[in-house]
Design an enzyme around this catalytic site. Structure first.
Site, PDB file in Angstrom:
ATOM      1  N   GLU A 126       0.835  -1.209   0.000  1.00 38.86           N
ATOM      2  CA  GLU A 126       0.000   0.000   0.000  1.00 38.86           C
ATOM      3  C   GLU A 126       0.864   1.252   0.000  1.00 38.86           C
ATOM      4  O   GLU A 126       2.007   1.229   0.464  1.00 38.86           O
ATOM      5  CB  GLU A 126      -0.888   0.011   1.252  1.00 38.86           C
ATOM      6  CG  GLU A 126      -2.346  -0.333   1.000  1.00 38.86           C
ATOM      7  CD  GLU A 126      -3.130   0.753   0.268  1.00 38.86           C
ATOM      8  OE1 GLU A 126      -2.539   1.536  -0.508  1.00 38.86           O
ATOM      9  OE2 GLU A 126      -4.348   0.811   0.461  1.00 38.86           O
ATOM     10  N   ASP A 127       0.301   2.332  -0.499  1.00 40.72           N
ATOM     11  CA  ASP A 127       1.006   3.607  -0.454  1.00 40.72           C
ATOM     12  C   ASP A 127       0.893   4.254   0.927  1.00 40.72           C
ATOM     13  O   ASP A 127       1.863   4.707   1.501  1.00 40.72           O
ATOM     14  CB  ASP A 127       0.492   4.566  -1.544  1.00 40.72           C
ATOM     15  CG  ASP A 127      -1.030   4.706  -1.560  1.00 40.72           C
ATOM     16  OD1 ASP A 127      -1.726   4.069  -0.725  1.00 40.72           O
ATOM     17  OD2 ASP A 127      -1.535   5.457  -2.406  1.00 40.72           O
ATOM     18  N   PHE A 184      -2.127  16.105   4.093  1.00 40.04           N
ATOM     19  CA  PHE A 184      -2.350  15.438   2.812  1.00 40.04           C
ATOM     20  C   PHE A 184      -1.068  15.470   1.998  1.00 40.04           C
ATOM     21  O   PHE A 184      -0.468  16.512   1.809  1.00 40.04           O
ATOM     22  CB  PHE A 184      -3.488  16.104   2.042  1.00 40.04           C
ATOM     23  CG  PHE A 184      -4.051  15.201   0.973  1.00 40.04           C
ATOM     24  CD1 PHE A 184      -5.010  14.247   1.290  1.00 40.04           C
ATOM     25  CD2 PHE A 184      -3.603  15.296  -0.337  1.00 40.04           C
ATOM     26  CE1 PHE A 184      -5.512  13.396   0.309  1.00 40.04           C
ATOM     27  CE2 PHE A 184      -4.103  14.450  -1.319  1.00 40.04           C
ATOM     28  CZ  PHE A 184      -5.062  13.503  -1.000  1.00 40.04           C
ATOM     29  N   ARG A 220       1.576  12.109  -9.106  1.00 36.07           N
ATOM     30  CA  ARG A 220       2.042  10.755  -8.837  1.00 36.07           C
ATOM     31  C   ARG A 220       3.501  10.564  -9.253  1.00 36.07           C
ATOM     32  O   ARG A 220       4.220   9.734  -8.716  1.00 36.07           O
ATOM     33  CB  ARG A 220       1.201   9.725  -9.604  1.00 36.07           C
ATOM     34  CG  ARG A 220      -0.212   9.574  -9.104  1.00 36.07           C
ATOM     35  CD  ARG A 220      -0.813   8.293  -9.663  1.00 36.07           C
ATOM     36  NE  ARG A 220      -2.269   8.300  -9.631  1.00 36.07           N
ATOM     37  CZ  ARG A 220      -2.991   7.948  -8.572  1.00 36.07           C
ATOM     38  NH1 ARG A 220      -2.395   7.582  -7.455  1.00 36.07           N
ATOM     39  NH2 ARG A 220      -4.301   7.960  -8.624  1.00 36.07           N
TER      40      ARG A 220
HETATM   41  P1  IMP Z   1      -7.905   4.868   4.208  1.00 36.01           P
HETATM   42  O1  IMP Z   1      -8.909   3.878   3.697  1.00 36.01           O
HETATM   43  O2  IMP Z   1      -8.553   6.032   4.911  1.00 36.01           O
HETATM   44  O3  IMP Z   1      -6.838   4.240   5.048  1.00 36.01           O
HETATM   45  O4  IMP Z   1      -7.264   5.545   2.941  1.00 36.01           O
HETATM   46  C1  IMP Z   1      -6.305   4.918   2.212  1.00 36.01           C
HETATM   47  C2  IMP Z   1      -6.244   5.459   0.804  1.00 36.01           C
HETATM   48  O5  IMP Z   1      -6.605   6.832   0.729  1.00 36.01           O
HETATM   49  C3  IMP Z   1      -4.818   5.380   0.348  1.00 36.01           C
HETATM   50  O6  IMP Z   1      -4.554   4.145  -0.262  1.00 36.01           O
HETATM   51  C4  IMP Z   1      -4.707   6.552  -0.595  1.00 36.01           C
HETATM   52  O7  IMP Z   1      -5.074   6.160  -1.896  1.00 36.01           O
HETATM   53  C5  IMP Z   1      -5.707   7.559  -0.057  1.00 36.01           C
HETATM   54  N1  IMP Z   1      -5.039   8.591   0.781  1.00 36.01           N
HETATM   55  C6  IMP Z   1      -5.082   8.718   2.131  1.00 36.01           C
HETATM   56  N2  IMP Z   1      -4.351   9.764   2.558  1.00 36.01           N
HETATM   57  C7  IMP Z   1      -3.801  10.300   1.444  1.00 36.01           C
HETATM   58  C8  IMP Z   1      -2.886  11.416   1.219  1.00 36.01           C
HETATM   59  O8  IMP Z   1      -2.442  12.129   2.141  1.00 36.01           O
HETATM   60  N3  IMP Z   1      -2.554  11.652  -0.069  1.00 36.01           N
HETATM   61  C9  IMP Z   1      -3.012  10.907  -1.118  1.00 36.01           C
HETATM   62  N4  IMP Z   1      -3.846   9.853  -0.951  1.00 36.01           N
HETATM   63  C10 IMP Z   1      -4.236   9.565   0.310  1.00 36.01           C
HETATM   64 MG    MG Z   2      -4.102   3.564  -2.119  1.00 34.42          MG
END
Ligand code: IMP
Ligand code: MG
Length: 179
Positions: free
Chosen positions: A102-103, A155, A168
């Protein structure tokens, strides 16, 4: 017309060199952990593409990779709360060792969903490596097994992470100012 932000105006949070160093460390830990039974890497599109490409090339073992696409954020910076599969795996993971790549983990919603879904397919085990982790993730109860960097509640874009599809391709991680 909407004013676009120039990448040069974005404050760098994690440098390209720091990312590359950390990715090499993670790769070494992962390689050591799995030994002669290397995992199937499952990259979460689109954000993890750059990370999985660098990570996989640092692992000196027979790692294969596949991708899944899920949506939770859409194009906006706020989570919709709902997770939907846009692209599933091509192969059967029963009996296999799976490592989700995961990123970033923010609320943990995406990861929780992925873990639940992949575990139903009876893999040997499922673990998670995330390049970044935000503070909220620690409370979600779905902790990645390996984390590259802990970041604050900001963010971020770059190194695969986007806002509305943009940034990206930045080789470093930058904070996006929203005020
Ligand atoms: P979660 O489900 O809230 O944990 O969100 C995870 C997904 O939201 C990640 O895989 C990202 O694609 C996106 N995301 C969350 N925070 C960021 C950020 O700061 N920048 C860009 N994408 C984000
Ligand atoms: Mg993601």
């Amino acid at each position: 017309m909407e004013k676009s932000v120039d990448a040069a105006e974005l404050p760098e949070l994690i440098s390209e060199a720091a990312i590359q160093r950390r990715v090499a460390e993670l790769a070494a830990e992962i390689q050591e952990f799995y030994g002669d039974e290397p995992p199937l890497l499952v990259g979460v599109l689109n954000g993890a593409v750059i990370f999985i490409a660098d990570l996989a090339r640092r692992i000196d073992a027979d790692v294969r990779f596949e991708f899944m696409a899920v949506s939770s954020y859409g194009d906006a910076m706020t989570s919709s709360g709902a997770v939907k599969i846009l692209k599933d795996l091509d192969s059967d993971i029963a009996g296999k060792r799976v490592l989700i790549v995961e990123d970033i983990v923010d609320s943990g919603t995406t990861l929780q969903y992925l873990l639940r879904m992949l575990r139903e397919r009876d893999p040997k085990d499922v673990r998670v490596v995330s390049l970044l982790r935000k503070p909220q993730a620690r409370e979600s109860g779905t902790d990645p097994d390996w984390v590259g960097f802990e970041i604050e509640e900001v963010f971020v874009v770059g190194y695969g992470l986007d806002v509305g599809g943009k940034y990206r391709n930045l080789p470093y991680i930058a904070a996006l100012q929203t005020d």
